[in-house]
Scaffold this motif. Structure first.
Motif, PDB file in Angstrom:
ATOM      1  N   PRO A   1       9.870  31.992   3.739  1.00 52.56           N
ATOM      2  CA  PRO A   1       9.104  32.482   4.884  1.00 52.56           C
ATOM      3  C   PRO A   1       9.716  31.998   6.196  1.00 52.56           C
ATOM      4  CG  PRO A   1       7.943  30.671   3.818  1.00 52.56           C
ATOM      5  CD  PRO A   1       9.112  31.002   2.943  1.00 52.56           C
ATOM      6  N   ALA A   2       9.619  32.807   7.216  1.00 53.83           N
ATOM      7  CA  ALA A   2      10.146  32.437   8.521  1.00 53.83           C
ATOM      8  C   ALA A   2       9.290  31.342   9.138  1.00 53.83           C
ATOM      9  CB  ALA A   2      10.178  33.656   9.433  1.00 53.83           C
ATOM     10  N   PRO A   3       9.881  30.457   9.896  1.00 53.96           N
ATOM     11  CA  PRO A   3       9.096  29.395  10.535  1.00 53.96           C
ATOM     12  C   PRO A   3       8.257  29.967  11.675  1.00 53.96           C
ATOM     13  CG  PRO A   3      11.361  29.311  11.292  1.00 53.96           C
ATOM     14  CD  PRO A   3      11.326  30.345  10.209  1.00 53.96           C
ATOM     15  N   PRO A   4       7.169  29.310  12.028  1.00 53.73           N
ATOM     16  CA  PRO A   4       6.347  29.779  13.147  1.00 53.73           C
ATOM     17  C   PRO A   4       7.098  29.638  14.467  1.00 53.73           C
ATOM     18  CG  PRO A   4       5.579  27.645  12.373  1.00 53.73           C
ATOM     19  CD  PRO A   4       6.603  28.109  11.388  1.00 53.73           C
ATOM     20  N   SER A   5       6.760  30.499  15.397  1.00 53.53           N
ATOM     21  CA  SER A   5       7.384  30.446  16.724  1.00 53.53           C
ATOM     22  C   SER A   5       6.524  29.621  17.669  1.00 53.53           C
ATOM     23  CB  SER A   5       7.559  31.860  17.274  1.00 53.53           C
ATOM     24  OG  SER A   5       6.307  32.513  17.367  1.00 53.53           O
ATOM     25  N   GLY A   6       7.113  29.253  18.794  1.00 50.86           N
ATOM     26  CA  GLY A   6       6.382  28.482  19.783  1.00 50.86           C
ATOM     27  C   GLY A   6       6.351  27.006  19.483  1.00 50.86           C
ATOM     28  N   GLU A   7       5.650  26.262  20.320  1.00 51.44           N
ATOM     29  CA  GLU A   7       5.529  24.815  20.178  1.00 51.44           C
ATOM     30  C   GLU A   7       4.662  24.468  18.968  1.00 51.44           C
ATOM     31  OE1 GLU A   7       6.271  20.834  21.824  1.00 51.44           O
ATOM     32  OE2 GLU A   7       7.094  22.821  22.283  1.00 51.44           O
ATOM     33  N   VAL A   8       5.168  23.561  18.116  1.00 48.88           N
ATOM     34  CA  VAL A   8       4.426  23.137  16.929  1.00 48.88           C
ATOM     35  C   VAL A   8       4.462  21.621  16.835  1.00 48.88           C
ATOM     36  CG1 VAL A   8       4.895  25.269  15.641  1.00 48.88           C
ATOM     37  CG2 VAL A   8       6.463  23.312  15.438  1.00 48.88           C
ATOM     38  N   THR A   9       3.494  21.088  16.142  1.00 51.30           N
ATOM     39  CA  THR A   9       3.465  19.663  15.814  1.00 51.30           C
ATOM     40  C   THR A   9       3.442  19.543  14.305  1.00 51.30           C
ATOM     41  OG1 THR A   9       2.299  19.056  17.848  1.00 51.30           O
ATOM     42  CG2 THR A   9       2.181  17.507  16.006  1.00 51.30           C
ATOM     43  N   VAL A  10       4.384  18.801  13.758  1.00 47.72           N
ATOM     44  CA  VAL A  10       4.485  18.671  12.306  1.00 47.72           C
ATOM     45  C   VAL A  10       4.175  17.235  11.901  1.00 47.72           C
ATOM     46  CG1 VAL A  10       6.229  20.495  12.172  1.00 47.72           C
ATOM     47  CG2 VAL A  10       6.963  18.109  12.332  1.00 47.72           C
ATOM     48  N   VAL A  11       3.620  17.098  10.700  1.00 48.56           N
ATOM     49  CA  VAL A  11       3.361  15.787  10.102  1.00 48.56           C
ATOM     50  C   VAL A  11       3.961  15.801   8.704  1.00 48.56           C
ATOM     51  CG1 VAL A  11       1.624  14.163   9.285  1.00 48.56           C
ATOM     52  CG2 VAL A  11       1.237  15.417  11.412  1.00 48.56           C
ATOM     53  N   GLY A  12       4.822  14.844   8.437  1.00 46.14           N
ATOM     54  CA  GLY A  12       5.466  14.794   7.138  1.00 46.14           C
ATOM     55  C   GLY A  12       5.872  13.389   6.764  1.00 46.14           C
ATOM     56  N   ALA A  13       6.197  13.200   5.485  1.00 48.55           N
ATOM     57  CA  ALA A  13       6.639  11.900   4.991  1.00 48.55           C
ATOM     58  C   ALA A  13       8.088  11.665   5.385  1.00 48.55           C
ATOM     59  CB  ALA A  13       6.487  11.828   3.479  1.00 48.55           C
ATOM     60  N   LEU A  14       8.333  10.544   6.021  1.00 47.58           N
ATOM     61  CA  LEU A  14       9.672  10.215   6.504  1.00 47.58           C
ATOM     62  C   LEU A  14      10.585   9.832   5.342  1.00 47.58           C
ATOM     63  CD1 LEU A  14      11.305   9.845   9.153  1.00 47.58           C
ATOM     64  CD2 LEU A  14      10.586   7.449   9.128  1.00 47.58           C
ATOM     65  N   GLN A  15      11.812  10.344   5.378  1.00 47.71           N
ATOM     66  CA  GLN A  15      12.796  10.068   4.330  1.00 47.71           C
ATOM     67  C   GLN A  15      14.155   9.736   4.955  1.00 47.71           C
ATOM     68  OE1 GLN A  15      11.662  11.228   0.386  1.00 47.71           O
ATOM     69  NE2 GLN A  15      10.689   9.753   1.745  1.00 47.71           N
ATOM     70  N   ALA A  16      14.906   8.884   4.273  1.00 48.07           N
ATOM     71  CA  ALA A  16      16.257   8.556   4.735  1.00 48.07           C
ATOM     72  C   ALA A  16      17.207   9.696   4.402  1.00 48.07           C
ATOM     73  CB  ALA A  16      16.727   7.272   4.072  1.00 48.07           C
TER      74      ALA A  16
ATOM     75  N   PRO B   1       0.827  -1.208   0.000  1.00 49.17           N
ATOM     76  CA  PRO B   1       0.000   0.000   0.000  1.00 49.17           C
ATOM     77  C   PRO B   1       0.859   1.255   0.000  1.00 49.17           C
ATOM     78  CG  PRO B   1       0.019  -1.037   2.173  1.00 49.17           C
ATOM     79  CD  PRO B   1       0.699  -1.986   1.245  1.00 49.17           C
ATOM     80  N   ASP B   2       0.316   2.338  -0.517  1.00 46.67           N
ATOM     81  CA  ASP B   2       1.023   3.613  -0.528  1.00 46.67           C
ATOM     82  C   ASP B   2       1.350   4.008   0.911  1.00 46.67           C
ATOM     83  OD1 ASP B   2       1.945   6.169  -0.762  1.00 46.67           O
ATOM     84  OD2 ASP B   2       0.221   6.943  -1.875  1.00 46.67           O
ATOM     85  N   PRO B   3       2.663   4.214   1.230  1.00 51.83           N
ATOM     86  CA  PRO B   3       3.021   4.556   2.612  1.00 51.83           C
ATOM     87  C   PRO B   3       2.263   5.774   3.136  1.00 51.83           C
ATOM     88  CG  PRO B   3       4.989   4.098   1.326  1.00 51.83           C
ATOM     89  CD  PRO B   3       3.844   4.142   0.369  1.00 51.83           C
ATOM     90  N   GLY B   4       1.951   6.713   2.234  1.00 52.83           N
ATOM     91  CA  GLY B   4       1.263   7.925   2.661  1.00 52.83           C
ATOM     92  C   GLY B   4      -0.169   7.701   3.098  1.00 52.83           C
ATOM     93  N   THR B   5      -0.737   6.531   2.760  1.00 55.97           N
ATOM     94  CA  THR B   5      -2.125   6.243   3.141  1.00 55.97           C
ATOM     95  C   THR B   5      -2.209   5.523   4.485  1.00 55.97           C
ATOM     96  OG1 THR B   5      -2.124   4.103   1.990  1.00 55.97           O
ATOM     97  CG2 THR B   5      -2.747   6.063   0.713  1.00 55.97           C
ATOM     98  N   LEU B   6      -1.065   5.118   5.031  1.00 59.62           N
ATOM     99  CA  LEU B   6      -1.066   4.408   6.309  1.00 59.62           C
ATOM    100  C   LEU B   6      -1.185   5.391   7.462  1.00 59.62           C
ATOM    101  CD1 LEU B   6       1.743   1.788   5.571  1.00 59.62           C
ATOM    102  CD2 LEU B   6      -0.732   1.514   5.343  1.00 59.62           C
ATOM    103  N   LYS B   7      -1.519   4.878   8.613  1.00 57.83           N
ATOM    104  CA  LYS B   7      -1.745   5.691   9.798  1.00 57.83           C
ATOM    105  C   LYS B   7      -0.484   6.457  10.196  1.00 57.83           C
ATOM    106  CE  LYS B   7      -2.912   5.279  14.706  1.00 57.83           C
ATOM    107  NZ  LYS B   7      -3.184   4.323  15.820  1.00 57.83           N
TER     108      LYS B   7
END
Length: 248
Positions: free
Chosen positions: A125-140, A49-55
């Motif tokens: 653009p400058a990154p946001p300040s403060g605590e953030v939660t990011v979601v992204g595709a993992l890469q080696a 399955p497409d890795p991006g479709t997994l949980k």
């Protein structure tokens, strides 16, 4: 007529041939095995399955990056820190750069986050300040052989040639994850960078190079046999001519 085969010269030729032929066949078979492994990995990746479709999973649950976890959506929390440009990266045929920002996670290590692709000449653009939660595709981590990497060196301050812990170790004081993520949703002004397929799972040029090397090694084996028979024929003809007095 064939007594010359017992001479030291021909002993050396025969030993070379007896060693060279199995070596060439072994190397050809090994290269064929490498190609078949790439084909099997490609077919396995096509069926998976497409890795991006997994949980989405926490970052640490998907490490280290391998064929199974590459492309999976990882989640990490922390605060953005230093930001870099990774130049000479094309997207849809357009020149630009990746905007890479280090996320200092709650665990203390920094995660390279590609927030998106920036067109050439535009300001990141400058990154946001403060605590953030990011979601992204993992890469080696990238290497000098990764597609798109131009490790020419001599880049100005604030730019990186490749995305890897090794390229950041002397640039930032924090310990860096041996992985990176590309955001699924980029901020305004940036375009999300598609996740690349895991190494060894696509039928790229390297895979077909293995197939080409296979043919080369088998050709070398045939050439060794051909040259041995040619030398043998030349020697026997010379011996025959000498016996008939034609060489005088």
């Amino acid at each position: 007529m064939y007594r010359f085969l017992k001479t030291p010269r021909w002993w050396g030729i025969n030993v070379f041939v007896l060693l060279a032929i199995p070596f060439c066949l072994f190397m050809g078979t090994w290269q064929m095995g490498k190609f078949e492994d790439r084909v099997d990995s490609h077919q396995e990746a096509e069926r998976a399955p497409d890795p991006g479709t997994l949980k989405t999973e926490p970052l640490d649950a998907l490490l280290p990056v391998d064929k199974a976890t590459s492309g999976r959506h990882a989640e990490a929390s922390g605060r953005y820190g230093e930001q870099f440009l990774v130049p000479d990266r094309e997207l849809d045929g357009r020149a630009g750069a990746y905007v890479l920002t280090l996320l200092k996670t709650d665990g203390g290590k920094s995660l390279p986050v590609v927030r998106g692709w920036l067109p050439a000449g535009a300001k990141a653009p400058a990154p946001p300040s403060g605590e953030v939660t990011v979601v992204g595709a993992l890469q080696a981590s990238e290497t000098t052989g990764t597609k798109g990497v131009r490790a020419a060196g001599g880049l100005p301050e604030g730019q990186l040639a490749m995305i890897s812990a090794g390229s950041l170790v002397n640039v930032v004081p924090d310990q860096v994850y041996d992985a990176w993520v590309t955001l699924t949703d980029s901020p305004a002004g940036l375009t999300p960078v598609p996740a690349a397929a895991a190494a060894g799972t696509s039928l790229d040029l390297k895979a077909f190079q293995n197939l080409g090397y296979t043919a080369e090694w088998f050709v070398f084996a045939g050439f060794v046999v051909f040259m041995w028979f040619r030398l043998l024929r030349r020697e026997t003809e010379a011996q025959r001519d000498e016996a008939l007095g034609l060489g005088l």
